[in-house]
Design an enzyme around this catalytic site. Structure first.
Site, PDB file in Angstrom:
ATOM      1  CG  ASP A 175      -9.452  20.687  26.844  1.00  9.23           C
ATOM      2  OD1 ASP A 175      -8.354  21.102  27.257  1.00  9.23           O
ATOM      3  OD2 ASP A 175      -9.581  20.157  25.732  1.00  9.23           O
ATOM      4  CG  ASN A 234      -3.561  26.851  37.187  1.00  8.70           C
ATOM      5  OD1 ASN A 234      -3.473  27.673  38.098  1.00  8.70           O
ATOM      6  ND2 ASN A 234      -3.444  27.170  35.916  1.00  8.70           N
TER       7      ASN A 234
HETATM    8  P1  IMP Z   1      -6.329  24.574  28.863  1.00  5.86           P
HETATM    9  O1  IMP Z   1      -7.361  23.594  28.434  1.00  5.86           O
HETATM   10  O2  IMP Z   1      -6.852  25.588  29.862  1.00  5.86           O
HETATM   11  O3  IMP Z   1      -5.060  23.924  29.297  1.00  5.86           O
HETATM   12  O4  IMP Z   1      -5.973  25.425  27.546  1.00  5.86           O
HETATM   13  C1  IMP Z   1      -5.385  24.857  26.386  1.00  5.86           C
HETATM   14  C2  IMP Z   1      -4.610  25.912  25.612  1.00  5.86           C
HETATM   15  O5  IMP Z   1      -5.518  26.938  25.144  1.00  5.86           O
HETATM   16  C3  IMP Z   1      -3.573  26.671  26.459  1.00  5.86           C
HETATM   17  O6  IMP Z   1      -2.331  26.029  26.425  1.00  5.86           O
HETATM   18  C4  IMP Z   1      -3.520  28.016  25.751  1.00  5.86           C
HETATM   19  O7  IMP Z   1      -2.675  27.947  24.638  1.00  5.86           O
HETATM   20  C5  IMP Z   1      -4.928  28.217  25.271  1.00  5.86           C
HETATM   21  N1  IMP Z   1      -5.722  28.987  26.260  1.00  5.86           N
HETATM   22  C6  IMP Z   1      -6.599  28.488  27.168  1.00  5.86           C
HETATM   23  N2  IMP Z   1      -7.157  29.465  27.890  1.00  5.86           N
HETATM   24  C7  IMP Z   1      -6.599  30.615  27.436  1.00  5.86           C
HETATM   25  C8  IMP Z   1      -6.781  31.974  27.821  1.00  5.86           C
HETATM   26  O8  IMP Z   1      -7.559  32.334  28.728  1.00  5.86           O
HETATM   27  N3  IMP Z   1      -6.053  32.864  27.134  1.00  5.86           N
HETATM   28  C9  IMP Z   1      -5.187  32.527  26.136  1.00  5.86           C
HETATM   29  N4  IMP Z   1      -4.976  31.271  25.766  1.00  5.86           N
HETATM   30  C10 IMP Z   1      -5.690  30.322  26.402  1.00  5.86           C
END
Ligand code: IMP
Length: 192
Positions: A69, A10
């Site tokens: 995560d 990302n």
């Molecule tokens: P990741 O671990 O950053 O990929 O987050 C996993 C999931 O949590 C994402 O697919 C979102 O659904 C949710 N998520 C993570 N960070 C955010 C945020 O800052 N705002 C809203 N949803 C979030």
């Protein structure tokens, strides 16, 4: 300058953290280290997943690295969706489906307390370190705002009236789970 991999592709995340490191570390993405695989994250905790990703990169690419995560933990449903936040409404990983499911599950529910929690695992010089960032808040009863991603349109951080999706990126980063976990990581790295 020391090299450090952020186990993500990302570019927004990479740019944001590079800026915070102010030239002390050269931040590399997964692509930069020649890792083109989808990293597994099939553990049942956020800590387990961030460790799994960072450990994989460290063990297979022999590079200092960290991984993150994040999950949304809602009190009325015993901390769900938590580690399953991305797939709450199914494997299609749709933000809209996830939000609609959560609003439906919480219909008529007075207790709307929730928190976003981020776990970061760092592997630096053969040592493992973990950092956590939390923002408490409540789940709104309807969508508000169109910025951000994920559950942002229905999450109102404590002490604010607006959802994350109504805030500028700077405003959100200053108080967010990921912003707080990253600040801890960066303070630690600055001391090394
Ligand atoms: P990741 O671990 O950053 O990929 O987050 C996993 C999931 O949590 C994402 O697919 C979102 O659904 C949710 N998520 C993570 N960070 C955010 C945020 O800052 N705002 C809203 N949803 C979030």
């Amino acid at each position: 300058m020391r090299e450090l991999c952020f186990a993500t592709n990302n570019r927004n995340k990479i740019a944001e953290v590079s800026q915070m490191l102010e030239g002390k570390y050269k931040l590399l993405s997964l692509e930069d280290i020649g890792c083109n695989e989808e990293l597994a994250e099939d553990q049942d905790t956020l800590e387990g997943n961030s460790r799994q990703k960072a450990n994989y990169v460290w063990a297979n690419y022999n590079v200092n690295c960290f991984a993150d995560d994040t999950g949304l933990e809602v009190d009325a449903i015993c901390g769900e969706p938590g580690v399953y936040s991305a797939r709450f409404a199914g494997p299609q990983r749709s933000d809209t489906d996830n939000i609609n499911k959560l609003l439906h599950v919480l219909e008529g529910q007075e207790n709307r307390r929730a928190r976003f929690r981020t776990s970061i695992t760092l592997y630096l010089d053969n040592q493992e370190y973990q950092f956590e960032g939390i923002v408490n808040g409540t789940i709104a009863t309807e969508y508000k705002g169109n910025k951000g991603f994920g559950y942002d349109p229905i999450f109102i951080p404590e002490g604010h009236e607006k959802t994350f999706a109504e805030m500028s990126p700077e405003e959100k980063n200053a108080i967010s789970h990921r912003g707080r976990a990253m600040q801890k990581l960066i303070s630690f790295l600055q001391e090394q």
